[in-house]
Design a protein around this motif. Sequence first.
Motif, short mmCIF file in Angstrom:
data_model
loop_
_atom_site.label_atom_id
_atom_site.label_comp_id
_atom_site.label_asym_id
_atom_site.label_seq_id
_atom_site.Cartn_x
_atom_site.Cartn_y
_atom_site.Cartn_z
N ALA A 21 0.82 -1.21 0.00
CA ALA A 21 0.00 0.00 0.00
C ALA A 21 0.86 1.25 0.00
O ALA A 21 0.42 2.31 -0.48
CB ALA A 21 -0.93 0.00 1.21
N ASN A 22 2.05 1.16 0.55
CA ASN A 22 2.99 2.28 0.57
C ASN A 22 4.40 1.73 0.69
O ASN A 22 4.60 0.52 0.62
CB ASN A 22 2.65 3.26 1.71
CG ASN A 22 2.58 2.57 3.07
OD1 ASN A 22 3.49 1.84 3.46
ND2 ASN A 22 1.47 2.78 3.77
N ARG A 23 5.36 2.61 0.87
CA ARG A 23 6.77 2.21 0.91
C ARG A 23 7.35 2.29 2.32
O ARG A 23 8.57 2.40 2.49
CB ARG A 23 7.57 3.06 -0.07
CG ARG A 23 7.13 2.82 -1.51
CD ARG A 23 7.60 3.88 -2.48
NE ARG A 23 7.06 3.64 -3.80
CZ ARG A 23 7.70 2.98 -4.78
NH1 ARG A 23 8.91 2.51 -4.58
NH2 ARG A 23 7.12 2.79 -5.95
N LEU A 24 6.49 2.23 3.31
CA LEU A 24 6.88 2.27 4.71
C LEU A 24 6.86 0.86 5.29
O LEU A 24 5.84 0.17 5.23
CB LEU A 24 5.95 3.19 5.49
CG LEU A 24 6.06 4.67 5.12
CD1 LEU A 24 4.82 5.44 5.55
CD2 LEU A 24 7.31 5.28 5.74
N VAL A 25 7.99 0.46 5.87
CA VAL A 25 8.20 -0.91 6.33
C VAL A 25 8.53 -0.88 7.82
O VAL A 25 9.31 -0.03 8.26
CB VAL A 25 9.35 -1.57 5.55
CG1 VAL A 25 9.61 -2.98 6.04
CG2 VAL A 25 9.06 -1.55 4.05
N VAL A 26 7.96 -1.80 8.58
CA VAL A 26 8.37 -1.97 9.97
C VAL A 26 9.63 -2.82 9.99
O VAL A 26 9.64 -3.96 9.51
CB VAL A 26 7.28 -2.63 10.81
CG1 VAL A 26 7.77 -2.85 12.25
CG2 VAL A 26 6.02 -1.78 10.83
N ALA A 27 10.71 -2.27 10.53
CA ALA A 27 11.98 -2.99 10.59
C ALA A 27 11.94 -4.06 11.68
O ALA A 27 11.18 -3.95 12.65
CB ALA A 27 13.12 -2.01 10.87
N PRO A 28 12.76 -5.10 11.56
CA PRO A 28 12.82 -6.13 12.60
C PRO A 28 13.29 -5.55 13.93
O PRO A 28 14.23 -4.76 13.97
CB PRO A 28 13.85 -7.13 12.06
CG PRO A 28 13.93 -6.85 10.60
CD PRO A 28 13.67 -5.39 10.44
N MET A 29 12.62 -5.96 15.01
CA MET A 29 12.99 -5.52 16.36
C MET A 29 12.82 -6.70 17.31
O MET A 29 11.69 -7.16 17.51
CB MET A 29 12.12 -4.35 16.82
CG MET A 29 12.36 -3.06 16.08
SD MET A 29 11.24 -1.74 16.60
CE MET A 29 9.75 -2.16 15.67
N SER A 30 13.90 -7.18 17.88
CA SER A 30 13.83 -8.33 18.78
C SER A 30 13.07 -7.95 20.05
O SER A 30 13.39 -6.96 20.70
CB SER A 30 15.23 -8.83 19.14
OG SER A 30 15.87 -9.34 18.00
N ARG A 31 12.07 -8.78 20.41
CA ARG A 31 11.26 -8.50 21.59
C ARG A 31 11.40 -9.57 22.67
O ARG A 31 10.91 -9.39 23.77
CB ARG A 31 9.77 -8.38 21.21
CG ARG A 31 9.47 -7.50 20.01
CD ARG A 31 10.13 -6.14 20.05
NE ARG A 31 9.68 -5.32 21.16
CZ ARG A 31 10.41 -4.33 21.69
NH1 ARG A 31 11.61 -4.07 21.24
NH2 ARG A 31 9.92 -3.62 22.67
N VAL A 32 12.00 -10.74 22.35
CA VAL A 32 12.19 -11.86 23.28
C VAL A 32 10.96 -12.07 24.18
O VAL A 32 11.07 -12.13 25.40
CB VAL A 32 13.48 -11.72 24.11
CG1 VAL A 32 14.69 -11.88 23.23
CG2 VAL A 32 13.58 -10.38 24.85
#
Length: 376
Positions: A21-32
């Motif tokens: 839908a757009n060019r905005l991506v959620v980057a990987p973030m470790s949450r354990v």
Amino acid sequence: MSVRDGHPALEPGRIGQLTTANRLVVAPMSRVSAEPDGTATPEMADYYARFAQGGFGLVITEGIYTDAAYSQGYLNQPGLVSARNAAAWRDVVDAVHAAGGLIVAQLMHAGALSQGNAHRDGTAGPSPVKPRGDKMPGYGGNGPWPTPKEMDSADIEEAVAGFAAAAVNARDAGFDGVEVHAANGYLLDQFLTGYTNLRDDSYGGPVAARVRLTAQVVERIRAGTGPDWTVGVRLSQTKVNDFRYRWPGGAHDGEVIFAALAGAGATYLHIASEGRAWTETARLDGGLTITGLARRVTGLPVIANGGMHDAGLSAQVIGDGHADFVSVARAALVNPCLPRRLAAGEPLERFDRTLLEPTVTLDNVRRRLRAAGAPV
């Protein structure tokens, strides 16, 4: 944050067979925050779905470990190594899809930077080189890293097979693709890095040999999942335990690495900036940027990372052809609706460094914002 009309990050995008839908991506973030056996929880489904509800075109998961050998990096890290793991991820995927989003599973082998593994004692890497720095307390670590065992041919095959099997599990769980984690100092990046890879076999020496393992992983995943499924690769120069590192060969190294991964069948490249802004890590000699070079060499979609919550920077990066997409990490935690705010020209909530605590969920974030009287 104010933006001009028609911000390029709000335009639809294309990654392989995926239309975003757009060019905005959620980057990987470790949450354990998974169960002890690596199984994703209902809270994780809600966590990832909120990014889709907030309008992000693509969500990339935290690093998921890939085998019951040396891949796990942290206790309570999610995995994709059992039927129970895969079934739980199906619930996460369904939640994201129901919210109108797309989701890619990041596959990760920690290698020498493992600080919590329920499956094996000790660590393994390309060479018996003690990693720089100390373990990360935020992820349950303490003190210096141990010296890893040098991986033999059986260990290497075990790692490659683990990536391939986890990718098939991800596909069967309904993920829209996978991202191979070859960045930030973890196993595949350890093979890419000269001072952690002292091998004198076909995996060591010049950069063309040091990228071989990552290319083999991509090839094996591609063989197991088919020609059209999305298989990305995340790369970086900096590392979680070395913010200063840069590829010694600069643009030449980049050309070799990018070409090898494109030739192996990668769908996209995600260029990360661990601990630094894109403006600090992207520049190469001759006025090139690392992301722009990746686009030029491969013709593949490229995701840029590092300070991309800044509307002016993300507009420049996409508008000037340095990358096709931008990924956001920290700012997305406190602004899960960042794309909607960008479209409306609304300011972003300030980032609170306590939100870097891996176990902070979006529900925690929303409660804190409400308590402060801020919109969510």
